[in-house]
Design a protein around this motif. Structure first.
Motif, PDB file in Angstrom:
ATOM      1  N   SER A 243      -2.033  10.082   4.998  1.00 53.46           N
ATOM      2  CA  SER A 243      -0.782   9.360   4.632  1.00 53.46           C
ATOM      3  C   SER A 243       0.388   9.810   5.511  1.00 53.46           C
ATOM      4  CB  SER A 243      -0.439   9.586   3.163  1.00 53.46           C
ATOM      5  OG  SER A 243      -1.378   8.941   2.361  1.00 53.46           O
ATOM      6  N   PHE A 244       0.177   9.750   6.828  1.00 57.87           N
ATOM      7  CA  PHE A 244       1.131  10.334   7.774  1.00 57.87           C
ATOM      8  C   PHE A 244       2.478   9.596   7.834  1.00 57.87           C
ATOM      9  CE2 PHE A 244       3.018  10.576  11.989  1.00 57.87           C
ATOM     10  CZ  PHE A 244       3.026  11.947  12.235  1.00 57.87           C
ATOM     11  N   GLY A 245       2.418   8.257   7.907  1.00 62.62           N
ATOM     12  CA  GLY A 245       3.607   7.486   8.292  1.00 62.62           C
ATOM     13  C   GLY A 245       4.598   7.233   7.164  1.00 62.62           C
ATOM     14  N   PRO A 246       5.754   6.665   7.526  1.00 63.49           N
ATOM     15  CA  PRO A 246       6.792   6.380   6.528  1.00 63.49           C
ATOM     16  C   PRO A 246       6.468   5.184   5.643  1.00 63.49           C
ATOM     17  CG  PRO A 246       7.480   5.603   8.700  1.00 63.49           C
ATOM     18  CD  PRO A 246       6.186   6.332   8.906  1.00 63.49           C
ATOM     19  N   SER A 247       5.465   4.403   6.081  1.00 59.76           N
ATOM     20  CA  SER A 247       5.149   3.180   5.346  1.00 59.76           C
ATOM     21  C   SER A 247       3.620   3.091   5.219  1.00 59.76           C
ATOM     22  CB  SER A 247       5.715   2.021   6.175  1.00 59.76           C
ATOM     23  OG  SER A 247       5.208   0.800   5.764  1.00 59.76           O
ATOM     24  N   ILE A 248       3.156   2.909   3.986  1.00 57.88           N
ATOM     25  CA  ILE A 248       1.710   2.842   3.753  1.00 57.88           C
ATOM     26  C   ILE A 248       1.380   1.450   3.218  1.00 57.88           C
ATOM     27  CG2 ILE A 248      -0.243   3.822   2.450  1.00 57.88           C
ATOM     28  CD1 ILE A 248       0.934   5.853   4.418  1.00 57.88           C
ATOM     29  N   PHE A 249       0.427   0.783   3.875  1.00 56.07           N
ATOM     30  CA  PHE A 249      -0.026  -0.530   3.416  1.00 56.07           C
ATOM     31  C   PHE A 249      -1.318  -0.333   2.629  1.00 56.07           C
ATOM     32  CE2 PHE A 249       2.046  -4.131   5.935  1.00 56.07           C
ATOM     33  CZ  PHE A 249       3.171  -3.390   6.271  1.00 56.07           C
ATOM     34  N   ILE A 250      -1.324  -0.797   1.383  1.00 56.55           N
ATOM     35  CA  ILE A 250      -2.519  -0.638   0.539  1.00 56.55           C
ATOM     36  C   ILE A 250      -3.110  -2.023   0.266  1.00 56.55           C
ATOM     37  CG2 ILE A 250      -3.383   0.177  -1.697  1.00 56.55           C
ATOM     38  CD1 ILE A 250      -1.079   2.161  -1.808  1.00 56.55           C
ATOM     39  N   LEU A 251      -4.408  -2.169   0.556  1.00 58.33           N
ATOM     40  CA  LEU A 251      -5.102  -3.424   0.260  1.00 58.33           C
ATOM     41  C   LEU A 251      -5.932  -3.237  -1.002  1.00 58.33           C
ATOM     42  CD1 LEU A 251      -6.024  -6.325   1.329  1.00 58.33           C
ATOM     43  CD2 LEU A 251      -8.014  -5.142   2.254  1.00 58.33           C
ATOM     44  N   VAL A 252      -5.717  -4.123  -1.991  1.00 56.31           N
ATOM     45  CA  VAL A 252      -6.500  -4.068  -3.223  1.00 56.31           C
ATOM     46  C   VAL A 252      -7.085  -5.452  -3.516  1.00 56.31           C
ATOM     47  CG1 VAL A 252      -5.334  -2.109  -4.355  1.00 56.31           C
ATOM     48  CG2 VAL A 252      -4.379  -4.418  -4.593  1.00 56.31           C
ATOM     49  N   LYS A 253      -8.143  -5.438  -4.346  1.00 57.22           N
ATOM     50  CA  LYS A 253      -8.852  -6.684  -4.652  1.00 57.22           C
ATOM     51  C   LYS A 253      -8.942  -6.858  -6.167  1.00 57.22           C
ATOM     52  CE  LYS A 253     -13.124  -8.994  -3.322  1.00 57.22           C
ATOM     53  NZ  LYS A 253     -14.401  -8.852  -2.644  1.00 57.22           N
ATOM     54  N   LYS A 254      -8.797  -8.091  -6.637  1.00 55.92           N
ATOM     55  CA  LYS A 254      -8.954  -8.356  -8.076  1.00 55.92           C
ATOM     56  C   LYS A 254     -10.431  -8.545  -8.400  1.00 55.92           C
ATOM     57  CE  LYS A 254      -7.647 -11.507 -11.803  1.00 55.92           C
ATOM     58  NZ  LYS A 254      -6.691 -12.518 -12.264  1.00 55.92           N
TER      59      LYS A 254
END
Ligand SMILES: C[S@@+](CC[C@H](N)C(=O)[O-])C[C@H]1O[C@@H](n2cnc3c(N)ncnc32)[C@H](O)[C@@H]1O
Length: 254
Positions: A243-254
């Motif tokens: 989790s290095f960066g200032p912005s984390i993109f998380i992909l989730v699925k229903k």
């Protein structure tokens, strides 16, 4: 002193606030976010995608590559008006003005993808919103949730020097950030807390990316945005593990 209205969500209508201008010096971050969206969506195809809190549609164009239709939702009339002009020739974008918090303006099980970038920092407790994102997505649908991280590498090192671990709860940041007013909710979240909140809402966790890893005024001054973005592409997946960066993109699925 006037009371703060914690339900106010149309603060991007403020006449002193020009969100588009914020991006003039952030070409590298913009390219990094497009690259993350491409990494998470390549090979997927959607009928209806929603750009939730999409502002003036900065990222809606990236979504159009993967979707037949994009619904751009925002509580700011001003942002939506800019978007309408920007996409005047596109029939593939619908515009919806959001009139309340923590709500996805769509029927149950009706959307294939929801993108939410740079919105979580205006939502102090996103648990109800995540439940509603889950409700509005069709089974098998995806959500990409961007987290402005309070646990990025530099912050963790600063906290470590004080023998503290990263805060699990949201941290208030830059009050009068970019011209928006003092009572605007503006927080950074812990990406692990957000991931757990998404799982509690019912989602299956798929993947995360670390984004804008090279955000540094020194690098941005000496290297072209395009060159930085080329290197960034190779860093997003490996640096996500810490989790290095200032912005984390998380992909989730229903
Ligand atoms: C920093 S901008 C991000 C816009 C766009 N997603 C982007 O990345 O360029 C935040 C946007 O979220 C909208 N917003 C603020 N509070 C919100 C809320 N509670 N729910 C949905 N959108 C919100 C604002 O009107 C604004 O357009």
């Amino acid at each position: 002193m006037p009371e703060k209205d914690l339900n106010k969500i149309d603060f991007y209508d403020d006449e002193k606030h020009f969100y588009e201008d914020f991006w003039k010096s952030r070409q590298y971050e913009h390219l990094s976010e497009i690259s993350a969206i491409d990494k998470l969506l390549t090979g997927k195809r959607f009928k209806i995608a929603m750009d939730f809190g999409g502002g003036y549609g900065r990222l809606s164009e990236a979504l159009l590559k993967y979707s037949d239709k994009v619904i751009l939702v925002d509580p700011s009339t001003k942002q939506l008006d800019i978007a309408r002009k920007k996409f005047i020739h596109s029939q593939k974008i619908d515009y919806v003005l959001l009139d309340r918090k923590d709500y996805i303006p769509a029927p149950d099980n009706s959307l294939d993808l929801i993108l939410m970038v740079r919105v979580s920092h205006h939502v102090i407790d996103p648990t109800q919103l995540f439940k509603d994102i889950y409700r509005a997505l069709q089974p098998g649908g995806f959500a990409i949730i961007e987290v402005a991280s309070n646990a990025h590498f530099i912050n963790r090192m600063k906290r470590l020097a004080k023998l503290k671990s990263p805060s699990k709860t949201p941290i208030r940041v830059g009050s009068v950030a970019n011209g928006i007013t003092d009572d605007t909710p503006f927080v950074n979240h812990n990406p692990n807390t957000i991931k757990n909140q998404l799982i509690e809402a019912g989602f299956k966790y798929e993947k995360k990316l670390s984004v804008s890893n090279l955000r540094s005024s020194f690098l941005k001054k000496h290297l072209k945005a395009q060159s930085l973005a080329k290197v960034e592409k190779h860093l997003q997946a490996p640096l996500a593990t810490i989790s290095f960066g200032p912005s984390i993109f998380i992909l989730v699925k229903k």
